[in-house]
Design a protein around this motif. Structure first.
Motif, PDB file in Angstrom:
ATOM      1  N   ILE A 214      -2.467   0.134  -8.247  1.00  0.00           N
ATOM      2  CA  ILE A 214      -1.763  -0.444  -6.878  1.00  0.00           C
ATOM      3  C   ILE A 214      -1.861   0.807  -5.883  1.00  0.00           C
ATOM      4  O   ILE A 214      -2.320   0.661  -4.619  1.00  0.00           O
ATOM      5  N   CYS A 215      -1.627   1.807  -6.345  1.00  0.00           N
ATOM      6  CA  CYS A 215      -1.438   3.139  -5.515  1.00  0.00           C
ATOM      7  C   CYS A 215      -2.945   3.560  -5.015  1.00  0.00           C
ATOM      8  O   CYS A 215      -3.051   3.790  -3.683  1.00  0.00           O
ATOM      9  N   GLU A 216      -4.117   3.252  -5.720  1.00  0.00           N
ATOM     10  CA  GLU A 216      -5.206   3.627  -5.136  1.00  0.00           C
ATOM     11  C   GLU A 216      -5.759   2.397  -4.279  1.00  0.00           C
ATOM     12  O   GLU A 216      -6.126   2.654  -3.282  1.00  0.00           O
ATOM     13  N   TYR A 217      -5.135   1.180  -4.429  1.00  0.00           N
ATOM     14  CA  TYR A 217      -5.478   0.045  -3.504  1.00  0.00           C
ATOM     15  C   TYR A 217      -4.932   0.233  -2.219  1.00  0.00           C
ATOM     16  O   TYR A 217      -5.423   0.128  -1.229  1.00  0.00           O
ATOM     17  N   MET A 218      -3.802   0.839  -2.264  1.00  0.00           N
ATOM     18  CA  MET A 218      -2.836   1.074  -0.611  1.00  0.00           C
ATOM     19  C   MET A 218      -3.353   2.392  -0.282  1.00  0.00           C
ATOM     20  O   MET A 218      -2.776   2.908   0.747  1.00  0.00           O
ATOM     21  N   LYS A 219      -4.261   3.154  -0.910  1.00  0.00           N
ATOM     22  CA  LYS A 219      -4.422   4.600  -0.497  1.00  0.00           C
ATOM     23  C   LYS A 219      -3.294   5.701  -0.131  1.00  0.00           C
ATOM     24  O   LYS A 219      -3.273   5.954   1.004  1.00  0.00           O
ATOM     25  N   MET A 220      -2.489   5.664  -1.210  1.00  0.00           N
ATOM     26  CA  MET A 220      -1.513   6.528  -1.016  1.00  0.00           C
ATOM     27  C   MET A 220      -1.350   7.603  -2.048  1.00  0.00           C
ATOM     28  O   MET A 220      -1.972   7.356  -3.158  1.00  0.00           O
ATOM     29  N   SER A 221      -0.788   8.872  -1.666  1.00  0.00           N
ATOM     30  CA  SER A 221      -0.818   9.931  -2.787  1.00  0.00           C
ATOM     31  C   SER A 221       0.298   9.557  -3.806  1.00  0.00           C
ATOM     32  O   SER A 221       1.126   8.681  -3.392  1.00  0.00           O
ATOM     33  N   TYR A 222       0.426  10.460  -4.584  1.00  0.00           N
ATOM     34  CA  TYR A 222       1.278  10.109  -5.930  1.00  0.00           C
ATOM     35  C   TYR A 222       2.753  10.221  -5.277  1.00  0.00           C
ATOM     36  O   TYR A 222       3.687   9.123  -5.462  1.00  0.00           O
ATOM     37  N   LYS A 223       3.108  11.253  -4.637  1.00  0.00           N
ATOM     38  CA  LYS A 223       4.576  11.529  -3.899  1.00  0.00           C
ATOM     39  C   LYS A 223       4.711  10.254  -3.038  1.00  0.00           C
ATOM     40  O   LYS A 223       6.362   9.918  -3.125  1.00  0.00           O
ATOM     41  N   SER A 224       3.940  10.045  -2.032  1.00  0.00           N
ATOM     42  CA  SER A 224       4.166   8.893  -1.007  1.00  0.00           C
ATOM     43  C   SER A 224       4.538   7.653  -2.008  1.00  0.00           C
ATOM     44  O   SER A 224       5.419   6.704  -1.419  1.00  0.00           O
ATOM     45  N   PHE A 225       3.731   7.244  -2.786  1.00  0.00           N
ATOM     46  CA  PHE A 225       3.650   6.179  -3.521  1.00  0.00           C
ATOM     47  C   PHE A 225       4.908   5.952  -4.524  1.00  0.00           C
ATOM     48  O   PHE A 225       5.632   5.015  -4.441  1.00  0.00           O
ATOM     49  N   ASN A 226       5.200   7.035  -4.867  1.00  0.00           N
ATOM     50  CA  ASN A 226       6.412   7.226  -5.907  1.00  0.00           C
ATOM     51  C   ASN A 226       7.766   6.970  -4.940  1.00  0.00           C
ATOM     52  O   ASN A 226       8.750   6.252  -5.335  1.00  0.00           O
ATOM     53  N   ASN A 227       7.801   7.358  -3.749  1.00  0.00           N
ATOM     54  CA  ASN A 227       9.015   7.450  -2.731  1.00  0.00           C
ATOM     55  C   ASN A 227       9.104   5.896  -2.329  1.00  0.00           C
ATOM     56  O   ASN A 227      10.121   5.140  -2.160  1.00  0.00           O
ATOM     57  N   PHE A 228       7.939   5.145  -2.304  1.00  0.00           N
ATOM     58  CA  PHE A 228       7.777   3.962  -1.695  1.00  0.00           C
ATOM     59  C   PHE A 228       8.293   2.859  -2.772  1.00  0.00           C
ATOM     60  O   PHE A 228       9.096   2.024  -2.404  1.00  0.00           O
ATOM     61  N   LEU A 229       8.008   3.188  -4.084  1.00  0.00           N
ATOM     62  CA  LEU A 229       8.516   2.399  -5.190  1.00  0.00           C
ATOM     63  C   LEU A 229       9.990   2.497  -5.453  1.00  0.00           C
ATOM     64  O   LEU A 229      10.601   1.274  -5.486  1.00  0.00           O
ATOM     65  N   SER A 230      10.452   3.401  -5.136  1.00  0.00           N
ATOM     66  CA  SER A 230      12.038   3.601  -4.909  1.00  0.00           C
ATOM     67  C   SER A 230      12.517   2.790  -4.079  1.00  0.00           C
ATOM     68  O   SER A 230      13.541   2.165  -4.396  1.00  0.00           O
ATOM     69  N   TRP A 231      12.031   3.050  -2.700  1.00  0.00           N
ATOM     70  CA  TRP A 231      12.567   2.026  -1.942  1.00  0.00           C
ATOM     71  C   TRP A 231      12.332   0.699  -1.987  1.00  0.00           C
ATOM     72  O   TRP A 231      13.266  -0.189  -1.655  1.00  0.00           O
ATOM     73  N   PHE A 232      11.263   0.078  -2.501  1.00  0.00           N
ATOM     74  CA  PHE A 232      11.089  -1.178  -2.841  1.00  0.00           C
ATOM     75  C   PHE A 232      11.713  -1.683  -3.687  1.00  0.00           C
ATOM     76  O   PHE A 232      12.352  -2.798  -3.701  1.00  0.00           O
ATOM     77  N   TYR A 233      12.011  -0.905  -4.953  1.00  0.00           N
ATOM     78  CA  TYR A 233      12.988  -1.420  -5.872  1.00  0.00           C
ATOM     79  C   TYR A 233      14.289  -1.756  -5.362  1.00  0.00           C
ATOM     80  O   TYR A 233      14.876  -2.838  -5.790  1.00  0.00           O
ATOM     81  N   GLU A 234      14.922  -0.785  -4.779  1.00  0.00           N
ATOM     82  CA  GLU A 234      16.237  -1.107  -4.030  1.00  0.00           C
ATOM     83  C   GLU A 234      16.329  -2.173  -3.206  1.00  0.00           C
ATOM     84  O   GLU A 234      17.398  -2.938  -2.882  1.00  0.00           O
ATOM     85  N   GLU A 235      15.097  -2.238  -2.589  1.00  0.00           N
ATOM     86  CA  GLU A 235      15.241  -3.318  -1.406  1.00  0.00           C
ATOM     87  C   GLU A 235      15.044  -4.816  -1.933  1.00  0.00           C
ATOM     88  O   GLU A 235      15.597  -5.703  -1.483  1.00  0.00           O
ATOM     89  N   GLU A 236      14.311  -5.093  -3.065  1.00  0.00           N
ATOM     90  CA  GLU A 236      14.045  -6.189  -3.606  1.00  0.00           C
ATOM     91  C   GLU A 236      14.745  -6.547  -4.792  1.00  0.00           C
ATOM     92  O   GLU A 236      14.210  -7.707  -5.177  1.00  0.00           O
ATOM     93  N   ARG A 237      15.211  -5.667  -5.697  1.00  0.00           N
ATOM     94  CA  ARG A 237      15.575  -5.786  -6.888  1.00  0.00           C
ATOM     95  C   ARG A 237      16.634  -7.028  -7.178  1.00  0.00           C
ATOM     96  O   ARG A 237      16.723  -7.694  -8.209  1.00  0.00           O
ATOM     97  N   MET A 238      17.403  -7.536  -5.947  1.00  0.00           N
ATOM     98  CA  MET A 238      18.172  -8.831  -6.130  1.00  0.00           C
ATOM     99  C   MET A 238      17.269 -10.064  -5.737  1.00  0.00           C
ATOM    100  O   MET A 238      17.950 -11.272  -5.862  1.00  0.00           O
TER     101      MET A 238
END
Length: 260
Positions: A214-238
């Protein structure tokens, strides 16, 4: 029947519908009486002659005189929420953001001492009511700007105009957050698109995909994708069922993603 439906356990669909309608209408009544003071403590109606109302013809069209009266009363008692909702509408649409959450975040940041109960649940219910007001009173133009009538009501009152300018100033400061939210929203859409696209290509159907794919598909660096994952999880986990699994390091020695 209404009293019985409200006091007992609701079982049939009609009982549930009656209760739901009654509960929804209570927010309109609460705002009209307790918040906007259209009815005083002696149950006298503000702004209208009760005899004329009783003799008059009921119309679904609100004339300009009544529209002006409604707007002035709303501005008097609900100006921060109402104008914030009106002014943020165009940004919510421009950046594909949830308007309700955007209004809540904005008011929570800049008007924390505001007199309305400040919980997400109460805000959500009142938000729907205010949205109805905005539509019924034609408070916005087709391009989501403030209507000429609403602007006239604001400009005619020094206090209203001062609050209006303050909200505009705060929205200018808030724009960077709006743009950031918009970018994250666009990434969320791309993330879900990537997940589904990769899932379709997999031979097994266990619904798990490699985060690096997914990170490769989105063309994001490891750090940027990791930060995005944290935001995505908090935003959508409910709202979504989100599960992560670890592959043992002897099989996959790449850096792990860390989700707060």
């Amino acid at each position: 029947m209404l009293k019985q439906t409200l006091t007992k356990q609701r079982e049939t669909e009609i009982e549930k519908q009656i209760y739901s309608t009654y509960k929804a209408s209570s927010y309109y009544v609460n705002l009209a009486i307790d918040k906007l003071h259209f009815v005083d403590k002696d149950w006298k109606i503000f702004g209208w002659d009760i005899i004329k109302l009783q003799k008059g013809r009921v119309s679904s069209v609100i004339n300009n005189a009544d529209r002006r009266l409604y707007l002035k009363q709303i501005l008097e008692y609900d100006i921060h929420f109402f104008l914030s909702q009106c002014l943020l509408c165009k940004y919510a649409r421009r950046y594909s953001l949830d308007e309700e959450s955007l209004v809540f975040d904005f008011v929570a940041k800049y008007y924390t001492n505001y007199k309305f109960d400040f919980t997400h649940s109460s805000h959500s219910n009142y938000y729907v009511v205010r949205k109805g007001w905005i539509e019924d009173l034609k408070a916005l133009t087709r391009s989501n700007g403030l209507s000429s009538l609403l602007l006239t009501c604001i400009k005619a009152n020094e206090q209203f105009n001062e609050i209006y300018l303050d909200i505009l100033s705060n929205i200018t400061q808030f724009k960077s957050e709006i743009i950031k939210k918009g970018k994250l929203q666009a990434k969320k859409k791309l993330f879900l698109k990537a997940y589904n696209a990769i899932l379709k290509k997999q031979a097994d159907l266990n619904d798990y995909v490699d985060l690096y794919d997914i990170c490769e598909y989105m063309k994001m660096s490891y750090k940027s994708f990791n930060n995005f994952l944290s935001w995505f999880y908090e935003e959508e986990r409910m709202r979504l069922s989100i599960f992560f699994i670890n592959v043992v390091s002897t099989i996959d020695q790449r850096k792990r993603f860390y989700i707060r």
